[in-house]
Design a protein around this motif. Structure first.
Motif, PDB file in Angstrom:
ATOM      1  N   GLU A 163      27.607  42.300  23.712  1.00 48.18           N
ATOM      2  CA  GLU A 163      26.324  41.836  24.230  1.00 48.18           C
ATOM      3  C   GLU A 163      25.207  42.663  23.603  1.00 48.18           C
ATOM      4  OE1 GLU A 163      27.747  40.249  28.638  1.00 48.18           O
ATOM      5  OE2 GLU A 163      26.386  41.958  28.494  1.00 48.18           O
ATOM      6  N   THR A 201      20.752  39.827  27.756  1.00 49.07           N
ATOM      7  CA  THR A 201      20.609  40.117  29.188  1.00 49.07           C
ATOM      8  C   THR A 201      19.146  40.303  29.544  1.00 49.07           C
ATOM      9  OG1 THR A 201      22.753  41.239  29.209  1.00 49.07           O
ATOM     10  CG2 THR A 201      21.276  41.692  31.047  1.00 49.07           C
ATOM     11  N   VAL A 223      22.516  36.308  30.209  1.00 53.44           N
ATOM     12  CA  VAL A 223      22.855  36.880  31.507  1.00 53.44           C
ATOM     13  C   VAL A 223      21.563  37.247  32.231  1.00 53.44           C
ATOM     14  CG1 VAL A 223      24.066  38.740  32.712  1.00 53.44           C
ATOM     15  CG2 VAL A 223      25.039  37.777  30.598  1.00 53.44           C
ATOM     16  N   HIS A 239      23.926  36.988  37.324  1.00 48.51           N
ATOM     17  CA  HIS A 239      24.809  38.127  37.547  1.00 48.51           C
ATOM     18  C   HIS A 239      24.568  38.740  38.929  1.00 48.51           C
ATOM     19  CE1 HIS A 239      26.452  42.096  37.276  1.00 48.51           C
ATOM     20  NE2 HIS A 239      26.489  42.200  35.960  1.00 48.51           N
ATOM     21  N   CYS A 250      27.611  34.697  36.208  1.00 45.20           N
ATOM     22  CA  CYS A 250      28.300  35.778  35.504  1.00 45.20           C
ATOM     23  C   CYS A 250      28.955  36.619  36.585  1.00 45.20           C
ATOM     24  CB  CYS A 250      27.331  36.610  34.667  1.00 45.20           C
ATOM     25  SG  CYS A 250      28.067  38.139  34.032  1.00 45.20           S
ATOM     26  N   HIS A 264      32.157  39.643  33.630  1.00 44.19           N
ATOM     27  CA  HIS A 264      32.082  41.055  33.275  1.00 44.19           C
ATOM     28  C   HIS A 264      33.270  41.736  33.936  1.00 44.19           C
ATOM     29  CE1 HIS A 264      27.497  41.462  32.254  1.00 44.19           C
ATOM     30  NE2 HIS A 264      28.208  40.933  31.287  1.00 44.19           N
TER      31      HIS A 264
END
Length: 299
Positions: A45, A74, A109, A159, A187, A215
């Motif tokens: 990432e 992210t 994300v 997330h 996520c 993750h």
């Protein structure tokens, strides 16, 4: 042993103790790229925007010569504040999404903003959202997901995270039930979900069609018990070692990966062992052992 043929394993700057674009306590970005490749990972990432080069031509050259590819960018958002924060949010999102797109990634994300400061523990706002704030959170997330897909071709994966408003099983399921499955996926961070009392396998089995990304992370149950008892904020909890090297923590990753494989779709599973700040020589041996452990699980 089940071969996890649909799971694409990677790692992230987080596993090298990287939380910020610049910090003297973090490993330099070239060392991160060298070591993540040396550990046997092919996917990474982007981490905090500005840690890795933001010029796609430079980053493509640096990743390609190490055999690395980018799975996602992210971003941090405070979408429960409604339209008032949209422009500021979009400026941050657009930079990240453009770089992720240029690097061939398919996902973005999205992490909700913290209700207390992750360094100082200062309470920034109420830890419980009002009904109006929940509506803003869900509708603005759908708006963001739509814009990101239309402009950059990326899929938003939200997330759940400790010390945010999307954390526990109750809040995660409330969020999923209130958002459009066509726009918003999850996520699932196995460590954060366990930190907040959730069961990752149960979530995958119940909301499988909403799981768009993983993750992989574990928590140390003994440290977690202390953190909860002392009401320690997330940042200091990480410094205490609440996130630990697999397979010594919870949840067990084998059943999580098996449940994910059973969904019948291609999924990224990115290793993220929060350990900011850490000795610069600490991450590489852990990364090697973790990659070896995941191979033993069939990934």
């Amino acid at each position: 042993m089940t071969t996890l043929s649909r799971i694409r394993i990677g790692s992230a700057p987080d596993s090298w103790g990287v939380w910020f674009p610049e910090d003297p306590r973090q490993v330099p970005w070239r060392r991160f790229l060298d070591e993540v490749a040396e550990s046997g990972y092919e996917w990474i990432e982007l981490g905090p925007y500005g840690y890795l080069p933001t010029d796609p031509a430079v980053l493509r050259e640096e990743t390609a010569r190490r055999g690395l590819k980018v799975s996602a960018g992210t971003v941090f958002t405070g979408l429960h504040h409604g339209p008032a924060v949209w422009e500021k949010t979009w400026a941050h999102v657009a930079d990240n999404a453009a770089l992720a797109q240029a690097m061939g990634a398919e996902h973005l994300v999205v992490i909700p903003s913290f209700w207390r400061d992750d360094k100082t523990g200062e309470v920034l706002e109420d830890r419980v959202l009002t009904p109006a704030q929940w509506r803003e959170l869900t509708t603005q997330t759908e708006r963001l997901a739509h814009e990101v897909r239309e402009r950059y071709g990326l899929r938003v994966v939200v997330h759940p995270h400790a010390d945010t408003h999307i954390d526990s099983e109750a809040n995660v399921t409330r969020f999923l039930d209130a958002t459009d499955p066509d726009l918003v996926s999850l996520c699932l961070d196995t460590g954060h979900y366990a930190y907040c009392g959730g069961d990752s396998v149960k979530l995958i089995e119940t909301y499988g069609e909403r799981i768009g990304y993983l993750h992989l992370k574990q928590v140390d149950p003994a440290v977690l018990a202390e953190v909860r008892a002392d009401e320690v904020p997330f940042g200091p909890a990480v410094a205490r070692g609440v996130m630990c090297e697999p397979p010594v923590g919870v949840p067990a990753l084998e059943p999580v990966l098996a449940a994910a494989q059973g969904l019948g779709v291609e999924l990224f599973a990115i290793v993220e062992q929060d350990m900011y700040p850490c000795d610069p020589d600490k991450p590489l041996p852990i990364a090697r052992r973790t990659r070896s452990f995941l191979r033993s699980c069939g990934a």
